[in-house]
Design a protein around this motif. Structure first.
Motif, PDB file in Angstrom:
ATOM      1  N   ILE A  57       0.840  -1.202   0.000  1.00  0.00           N
ATOM      2  CA  ILE A  57       0.000   0.000   0.000  1.00  0.00           C
ATOM      3  C   ILE A  57       0.875   1.253   0.000  1.00  0.00           C
ATOM      4  N   GLY A  58       1.985   1.197   0.728  1.00  0.00           N
ATOM      5  CA  GLY A  58       2.913   2.328   0.707  1.00  0.00           C
ATOM      6  C   GLY A  58       3.449   2.599  -0.686  1.00  0.00           C
ATOM      7  N   ALA A  59       3.834   1.537  -1.390  1.00  0.00           N
ATOM      8  CA  ALA A  59       4.296   1.705  -2.766  1.00  0.00           C
ATOM      9  C   ALA A  59       3.171   2.208  -3.661  1.00  0.00           C
ATOM     10  N   GLY A  60       1.945   1.705  -3.413  1.00  0.00           N
ATOM     11  CA  GLY A  60       0.803   2.152  -4.201  1.00  0.00           C
ATOM     12  C   GLY A  60       0.529   3.631  -4.033  1.00  0.00           C
ATOM     13  N   VAL A  66      -4.595   0.963  -2.714  1.00  0.00           N
ATOM     14  CA  VAL A  66      -4.982  -0.280  -2.048  1.00  0.00           C
ATOM     15  C   VAL A  66      -5.013  -1.432  -3.048  1.00  0.00           C
ATOM     16  N   ILE A  67      -5.527  -1.185  -4.255  1.00  0.00           N
ATOM     17  CA  ILE A  67      -5.550  -2.228  -5.288  1.00  0.00           C
ATOM     18  C   ILE A  67      -4.133  -2.688  -5.601  1.00  0.00           C
ATOM     19  N   ILE A  68      -3.226  -1.739  -5.796  1.00  0.00           N
ATOM     20  CA  ILE A  68      -1.831  -2.091  -6.084  1.00  0.00           C
ATOM     21  C   ILE A  68      -1.229  -2.847  -4.903  1.00  0.00           C
ATOM     22  N   GLY A  69      -1.499  -2.380  -3.681  1.00  0.00           N
ATOM     23  CA  GLY A  69      -0.954  -3.034  -2.500  1.00  0.00           C
ATOM     24  C   GLY A  69      -1.436  -4.464  -2.341  1.00  0.00           C
ATOM     25  N   ILE A 106      -9.689  -7.718  -0.054  1.00  0.00           N
ATOM     26  CA  ILE A 106     -10.624  -7.363  -1.126  1.00  0.00           C
ATOM     27  C   ILE A 106     -12.038  -7.240  -0.570  1.00  0.00           C
ATOM     28  N   SER A 107     -12.423  -8.207   0.280  1.00  0.00           N
ATOM     29  CA  SER A 107     -13.776  -8.192   0.829  1.00  0.00           C
ATOM     30  C   SER A 107     -14.004  -6.992   1.734  1.00  0.00           C
ATOM     31  N   ILE A 111      -4.841 -13.641  -7.918  1.00  0.00           N
ATOM     32  CA  ILE A 111      -5.341 -12.513  -7.128  1.00  0.00           C
ATOM     33  C   ILE A 111      -5.121 -11.205  -7.879  1.00  0.00           C
ATOM     34  N   ILE A 112      -3.986 -11.108  -8.574  1.00  0.00           N
ATOM     35  CA  ILE A 112      -3.701  -9.892  -9.345  1.00  0.00           C
ATOM     36  C   ILE A 112      -4.759  -9.697 -10.417  1.00  0.00           C
ATOM     37  N   VAL A 113      -5.115 -10.770 -11.121  1.00  0.00           N
ATOM     38  CA  VAL A 113      -6.164 -10.691 -12.140  1.00  0.00           C
ATOM     39  C   VAL A 113      -7.485 -10.273 -11.501  1.00  0.00           C
ATOM     40  N   ALA A 114      -7.811 -10.871 -10.351  1.00  0.00           N
ATOM     41  CA  ALA A 114      -9.099 -10.582  -9.701  1.00  0.00           C
ATOM     42  C   ALA A 114      -9.177  -9.138  -9.214  1.00  0.00           C
ATOM     43  N   VAL A 115      -8.138  -8.671  -8.521  1.00  0.00           N
ATOM     44  CA  VAL A 115      -8.219  -7.337  -7.924  1.00  0.00           C
ATOM     45  C   VAL A 115      -8.090  -6.240  -8.985  1.00  0.00           C
ATOM     46  N   THR A 116      -7.278  -6.461 -10.019  1.00  0.00           N
ATOM     47  CA  THR A 116      -7.203  -5.455 -11.089  1.00  0.00           C
ATOM     48  C   THR A 116      -8.492  -5.422 -11.899  1.00  0.00           C
ATOM     49  N   GLY A 117      -9.162  -6.572 -12.024  1.00  0.00           N
ATOM     50  CA  GLY A 117     -10.465  -6.586 -12.690  1.00  0.00           C
ATOM     51  C   GLY A 117     -11.477  -5.749 -11.931  1.00  0.00           C
ATOM     52  N   ILE A 118     -11.460  -5.861 -10.590  1.00  0.00           N
ATOM     53  CA  ILE A 118     -12.348  -5.033  -9.771  1.00  0.00           C
ATOM     54  C   ILE A 118     -12.002  -3.559  -9.951  1.00  0.00           C
ATOM     55  N   GLY A 119     -10.718  -3.239  -9.895  1.00  0.00           N
ATOM     56  CA  GLY A 119     -10.293  -1.849 -10.035  1.00  0.00           C
ATOM     57  C   GLY A 119     -10.638  -1.256 -11.380  1.00  0.00           C
ATOM     58  N   ARG A 120     -10.485  -2.059 -12.433  1.00  0.00           N
ATOM     59  CA  ARG A 120     -10.806  -1.577 -13.774  1.00  0.00           C
ATOM     60  C   ARG A 120     -12.305  -1.396 -13.952  1.00  0.00           C
ATOM     61  N   ASP A 121     -13.092  -2.351 -13.461  1.00  0.00           N
ATOM     62  CA  ASP A 121     -14.547  -2.260 -13.594  1.00  0.00           C
ATOM     63  C   ASP A 121     -15.113  -1.076 -12.806  1.00  0.00           C
TER      64      ASP A 121
END
Length: 400
Positions: free
Chosen positions: A102-105, A116-119, A163-164, A344-354
């Motif tokens: 999250i710090g890097a994000g 948070v998505i990046i983290g 994520i939840s 997880i990367i696919v799942a969380v970036t999909g949420i972020g993109r949507d």
């Protein structure tokens, strides 16, 4: 309809081509099959040849594949092996990874939500991808295999919790209450399943194991569906339900005859790795937005940066879970295994993109880094683990 039919035939063809390509190169370099599935999906997808176009039906099958991947991960974890030191140290390492991610994000992303998505993406470990690799290499029960299993269990379950909590659409307090309710409910189900004898279940499983009844497979699909739907109804990520379903089934079937359990495991592998999981990885390649990655110099620069951050943010804290007296080569292998992430990367970036929280370029850079980590890190990790000082036994790190 014609386009969908062509796409389905081509996806089925790619599912066959991937293991053949892996076998062809096996004597030269051992590459995980998922790498070929993703690369072939990119080649035939809209990014390059355009022979396969994204479709709602294939996306739905891919979602089933992702859920099945997490079911298998939950089903294959031996909690008796990882409890205690491996799980505790892996958990501590994951908390460090999440904070660092999250710090890097915050340094790389324009908004806290994107950070948070990046983290969350950078603190994940692809247990469902690593377990077959460890099993094929005969390392699943070795000390390093136990450490990696602990890292993967925490590196998949932890991000699902995050994520939840952060992306459920609720405030943090209500989201935490709902999550705790789900955990308590599934925990109670797992506890009751562990205490019951399941005589009726086991007898019905044995009776239909080799008939059209297939009660075991139908029960698996039922448990998976119920917990996935429950998690979605509660506004949680569906993968949390899939992971819990795998654990619940493992407990429910634990006292069945050993031969029956072996047959059921073979059936689970057939459904997962013979059908649904390849569709997920191929579809990941099809949906990969190569143009968004190459069109933006900033996104292109993030691609290798995210790969390096996976090593630093997820890999280095994974050293906490290294077995006692690990060699330097095994410690390097732990770093590489821990930094391997994709589902997880696919799942969380999909949420972020949507949700419009991250750009297509950042999403593609993260997914691209995840794909490259699956390609490179397990291969390099196994090579590091196999390196021994001259005169030492080849299997010295295995449990007696």
């Amino acid at each position: 309809m014609h386009g969908l039919s062509t796409s389905m035939v081509l996806i089925a063809l790619l599912a066959i081509a991937a293991p053949l390509a892996a076998r062809f190169l096996d004597r030269v370099v051992k590459v995980p099959i998922v790498v070929f599935e993703i690369v072939l999906g990119i080649m035939l997808g809209p990014s390059l040849l355009g022979w396969i176009q994204p479709a709602e039906f294939t996306d739905t099958l891919a979602d089933f594949g992702l859920a099945m991947l997490f079911f298998v991960a939950g089903n294959e974890i031996d909690f008796a092996l990882i409890r205690g030191r491996p799980a505790n140290r892996a958990s501590a390492g994951w908390v460090i990874s999440l904070a660092a991610g999250i710090g890097a994000g915050l340094l790389l992303a324009p908004t806290p939500e994107a950070a948070v998505i990046i983290g969350v993406a950078l603190c994940s470990t692809a247990l469902g991808t690593l377990l077959p690799i460890l099993r094929d290499a005969g390392e699943s029960k070795s000390p390093i295999g136990i450490a990696v299993t602990a890292l993967g269990a925490v590196g998949e379950f932890g991000p699902l919790i995050a994520i939840s909590l952060f992306f459920s659409g609720r405030q943090l307090g209500p989201a935490t209450a709902v999550l705790l309710g789900f955990v308590l409910l599934t925990g109670l189900a797992i506890y009751l399943a562990s205490r019951a004898r399941h005589s009726l279940l086991h007898s019905q499983v044995t009776r239909t194991l080799h008939t059209s009844g297939q009660f075991a497979v139908r029960s698996i699909i039922f448990i998976l569906t119920v917990l996935v739907v429950l998690s979605m109804v509660l506004g949680l990520d569906m993968l949390l339900g899939a992971f819990a379903a795998g654990v619940l089934w493992k407990v429910a079937i634990a006292r069945a005859p050993e031969q029956d359990r072996k047959v059921i495991e073979a059936k689970i592998d057939a459904i997962a790795f013979g059908f649904l999981v390849p569709v997920f990885f191929i579809d990941t390649g099809i949906d990969f937005d190569l143009r968004a990655l190459t069109a933006s110099p900033a996104a292109l620069a993030l691609f290798p940066m995210f790969l390096l951050l996976l090593l630093i943010i997820r890999g280095l804290p994974s050293l906490l879970a290294a077995p006692p007296k690990s060699s330097p080569a095994d410690k390097r292998a732990i770093i590489l295994f821990g930094a391997t992430g994709l589902p997880i990367i696919v799942a969380v970036t999909g949420i972020g993109r949507d949700e419009g929280l991250i750009s297509g370029g950042i999403a593609s850079a993260l997914v691209g880094a995840g794909m490259l980590s699956v390609l490179l890190f397990p291969l390099l990790a196994l090579r590091q683990h196999q390196r021994r000082p001259s005169g030492t036994p080849a299997r010295q790190n295995e449990s007696p």
